[in-house]
Design an enzyme around this catalytic site. Structure first.
Site, PDB file in Angstrom:
ATOM      1  N   ASN A   1      -2.669  13.192  -4.830  1.00 39.41           N
ATOM      2  CA  ASN A   1      -3.890  14.049  -5.391  1.00 39.41           C
ATOM      3  C   ASN A   1      -4.070  15.193  -4.869  1.00 39.41           C
ATOM      4  O   ASN A   1      -4.513  15.932  -5.732  1.00 39.41           O
ATOM      5  CB  ASN A   1      -5.296  12.980  -4.963  1.00 39.41           C
ATOM      6  CG  ASN A   1      -5.039  11.422  -5.774  1.00 39.41           C
ATOM      7  OD1 ASN A   1      -4.525  11.650  -6.966  1.00 39.41           O
ATOM      8  ND2 ASN A   1      -5.651  10.486  -5.317  1.00 39.41           N
TER       9      ASN A   1
ATOM     10  N   ASP B   1       0.780  -1.147   0.113  1.00 43.95           N
ATOM     11  CA  ASP B   1      -0.015  -0.193  -0.072  1.00 43.95           C
ATOM     12  C   ASP B   1       0.964   1.260   0.019  1.00 43.95           C
ATOM     13  O   ASP B   1       1.894   1.417   0.783  1.00 43.95           O
ATOM     14  CB  ASP B   1      -0.870   0.020   1.250  1.00 43.95           C
ATOM     15  CG  ASP B   1      -1.925   0.941   1.389  1.00 43.95           C
ATOM     16  OD1 ASP B   1      -3.065   0.830   1.315  1.00 43.95           O
ATOM     17  OD2 ASP B   1      -1.395   2.388   1.124  1.00 43.95           O
TER      18      ASP B   1
ATOM     19  N   ASP C   1      -2.411   9.319 -10.770  1.00 40.56           N
ATOM     20  CA  ASP C   1      -2.480   8.161 -11.813  1.00 40.56           C
ATOM     21  C   ASP C   1      -1.018   7.780 -12.309  1.00 40.56           C
ATOM     22  O   ASP C   1      -0.540   6.877 -12.412  1.00 40.56           O
ATOM     23  CB  ASP C   1      -3.260   8.458 -13.020  1.00 40.56           C
ATOM     24  CG  ASP C   1      -4.823   8.468 -12.604  1.00 40.56           C
ATOM     25  OD1 ASP C   1      -5.212   8.086 -11.450  1.00 40.56           O
ATOM     26  OD2 ASP C   1      -5.491   8.656 -13.483  1.00 40.56           O
TER      27      ASP C   1
ATOM     28  N   GLU D   1      -4.748   2.164  -4.412  1.00 40.05           N
ATOM     29  CA  GLU D   1      -3.287   2.375  -4.463  1.00 40.05           C
ATOM     30  C   GLU D   1      -2.615   1.009  -3.709  1.00 40.05           C
ATOM     31  O   GLU D   1      -1.854   1.079  -3.026  1.00 40.05           O
ATOM     32  CB  GLU D   1      -2.723   3.744  -3.724  1.00 40.05           C
ATOM     33  CG  GLU D   1      -3.615   4.094  -2.727  1.00 40.05           C
ATOM     34  CD  GLU D   1      -3.480   3.551  -1.326  1.00 40.05           C
ATOM     35  OE1 GLU D   1      -4.483   2.633  -1.120  1.00 40.05           O
ATOM     36  OE2 GLU D   1      -2.764   3.893  -0.505  1.00 40.05           O
TER      37      GLU D   1
HETATM   38  P1  GH3 Z   1      -1.870   5.512   3.997  1.00 40.45           P
HETATM   39  O1  GH3 Z   1      -0.400   5.837   4.179  1.00 40.45           O
HETATM   40  O2  GH3 Z   1      -2.360   5.192   5.369  1.00 40.45           O
HETATM   41  O3  GH3 Z   1      -2.181   4.411   3.285  1.00 40.45           O
HETATM   42  O4  GH3 Z   1      -2.291   6.779   3.549  1.00 40.45           O
HETATM   43  P2  GH3 Z   1      -3.056   7.074   1.974  1.00 40.45           P
HETATM   44  O5  GH3 Z   1      -3.378   8.520   1.925  1.00 40.45           O
HETATM   45  O6  GH3 Z   1      -2.150   6.183   0.811  1.00 40.45           O
HETATM   46  O7  GH3 Z   1      -4.451   6.197   2.098  1.00 40.45           O
HETATM   47  P3  GH3 Z   1      -5.800   6.456   1.805  1.00 40.45           P
HETATM   48  O8  GH3 Z   1      -6.436   5.104   1.992  1.00 40.45           O
HETATM   49  O9  GH3 Z   1      -6.713   7.421   2.848  1.00 40.45           O
HETATM   50  O10 GH3 Z   1      -5.932   6.957   0.280  1.00 40.45           O
HETATM   51  C1  GH3 Z   1      -5.888   6.355  -0.844  1.00 40.45           C
HETATM   52  C2  GH3 Z   1      -6.252   7.476  -1.965  1.00 40.45           C
HETATM   53  O11 GH3 Z   1      -5.930   6.717  -2.976  1.00 40.45           O
HETATM   54  C3  GH3 Z   1      -7.483   7.880  -1.784  1.00 40.45           C
HETATM   55  C4  GH3 Z   1      -7.636   7.888  -3.240  1.00 40.45           C
HETATM   56  O12 GH3 Z   1      -8.356   9.020  -3.827  1.00 40.45           O
HETATM   57  C5  GH3 Z   1      -6.624   7.296  -3.966  1.00 40.45           C
HETATM   58  N1  GH3 Z   1      -6.942   6.604  -5.189  1.00 40.45           N
HETATM   59  C6  GH3 Z   1      -7.372   5.320  -5.484  1.00 40.45           C
HETATM   60  N2  GH3 Z   1      -7.469   4.844  -6.468  1.00 40.45           N
HETATM   61  C7  GH3 Z   1      -6.966   5.740  -7.309  1.00 40.45           C
HETATM   62  C8  GH3 Z   1      -6.722   5.919  -8.811  1.00 40.45           C
HETATM   63  O13 GH3 Z   1      -6.969   5.172  -9.676  1.00 40.45           O
HETATM   64  N3  GH3 Z   1      -6.016   7.259  -9.329  1.00 40.45           N
HETATM   65  C9  GH3 Z   1      -5.707   8.316  -8.290  1.00 40.45           C
HETATM   66  N4  GH3 Z   1      -5.053   9.367  -8.789  1.00 40.45           N
HETATM   67  N5  GH3 Z   1      -5.826   8.198  -7.040  1.00 40.45           N
HETATM   68  C10 GH3 Z   1      -6.515   6.936  -6.611  1.00 40.45           C
HETATM   69 MG    MG Z   2      -1.889   4.268   1.089  1.00 40.59          MG
HETATM   70 MG    MG Z   3      -5.018   1.771   0.774  1.00 41.17          MG
END
Ligand code: GH3
Ligand code: MG
Ligand code: MG
Length: 300
Positions: free
Chosen positions: A165, A157, A174, A200
């Site tokens: 973002n 992760d 992305d 992610e």
């Molecule tokens: P942590 O270290 O605890 O994992 O923090 P984090 O910010 O990585 O975790 P969180 O689960 O809060 O955020 C994951 C983010 O990933 C939120 C979402 O907007 C973003 N995300 C998920 N899929 C995609 C994608 O396909 N493209 C983009 N640009 N962002 C994505």
């Molecule tokens: Mg994360």
């Molecule tokens: Mg995650």
């Protein structure tokens, strides 16, 4: 005669002498994509073979079935197509007609293969899709049990990914995701199964990998991710430091476990890695309560 004609047209041909043999060949892993079946055959008729092929559970990939027969009544055509055939040619057949109908069949087979390829891959990163990975997960678990070898399960992760973002926009996010997948793809071994588990998060299966090598491999992946910042083109070349947390577990080579239960344990390990500072690998055995922290962050 048909065999010689088909070879002349560039097809690879496997000949079956009766319906039973055709059915046997069509069940093989390397079954042909197109079958031309006579209606009246010993053992199993053409429509009976069609019915068996269509009823075969989870029949993948698609077999294009063409009935070739001297029956030419409208009711025969309906019965033939109703048994699952895709097309129907009456004998004596016109070579040119067979050729164009086979071309149409080939187009359908190719489209079907392309759909399968797309369903098996994540469009953004190009790694395997979650559904494909789970399909392979079941097979790998059964194989590891048969061969008494463990299967390692890694959940990767990205750390603080939301901030990418939030800071640079979704397109930049992305881009970072694609680069993270590229780094993982480069770091895993050719027989490891790399997939996008969710937003992610990446799920990696490592066949034949015991605890020690799973820890080593996971640590290698962690380092490969953190090696250098990602240069984000869509954010004017901004350099974003990339790190990931990794939860690891291994299947027991003695008992069949479910993919879901193994992912749950890997997820617990991942959660522990996040809780204890991120950018680290945590291993947790399926019957373990205490997680062991393997690696420390590169920098504080
Ligand atoms: P942590 O270290 O605890 O994992 O923090 P984090 O910010 O990585 O975790 P969180 O689960 O809060 O955020 C994951 C983010 O990933 C939120 C979402 O907007 C973003 N995300 C998920 N899929 C995609 C994608 O396909 N493209 C983009 N640009 N962002 C994505
Ligand atoms: Mg994360
Ligand atoms: Mg995650």
């Amino acid at each position: 005669m048909l065999e010689a004609t088909l070879r002349k047209w560039g097809y690879e041909v496997i000949v079956a002498c009766d319906g039973a043999e055709a059915w046997e060949i069509l069940q093989r892993d390397s079954a042909p994509a197109i079958a031309i079946l006579d209606w009246v055959m010993p053992c199993l008729t053409g429509p009976e073979v069609c019915r068996k092929v269509r009823h075969q559970q989870g029949q993948e990939p698609y077999t294009y079935l063409l009935l070739l027969t001297s029956k030419n009544m409208k009711e025969d055509l309906i019965e033939g197509m109703d048994s699952g055939a895709d097309d129907y040619i009456t004998k004596p057949f016109d070579q040119h007609e067979l050729q164009v109908r086979l071309r149409a069949g080939t187009r359908i087979v190719k489209l079907q293969q392309e759909l399968r390829r797309q369903a098996a891959h994540d469009p953004l990163t190009g790694v395997l899709s979650r559904s494909k990975a789970f399909e392979m997960f079941d097979r790998e678990l059964q194989r590891s049990l048969r061969e008494s070898l463990p299967l390692s399960v890694l959940l990767v992760d990205l750390d603080h990914f939301k901030s990418v973002n939030d800071t640079y926009g979704h397109l930049a996010g992305d881009e970072v995701l694609r680069e993270a997948a590229r780094r993982l793809k480069e770091a895993v071994r050719s027989y490891d199964i790399l997939s996008r588990y969710g937003g992610e998060e990446f799920l990696i299966l490592m066949p034949g990998c015991d605890e020690e090598s799973a820890r080593t491999q996971a640590e290698r992946l962690r380092q490969a991710m953190a090696e250098s910042p990602v240069i984000i083109t869509s954010a004017n070349g901004a350099a974003h430091p990339l790190t990931a947390s990794i939860g690891v577990t291994i299947s027991s080579p003695l008992a069949l476990e479910s993919p879901e239960s193994l992912v749950r344990v890997a997820d617990e390990a991942l959660y522990a890695a996040k809780r204890t500072g991120r950018n680290r690998v945590v291993f947790r055995a399926t019957d373990d309560i205490a997680a062991s922290v393997l690696s420390e962050p590169v920098s504080a």
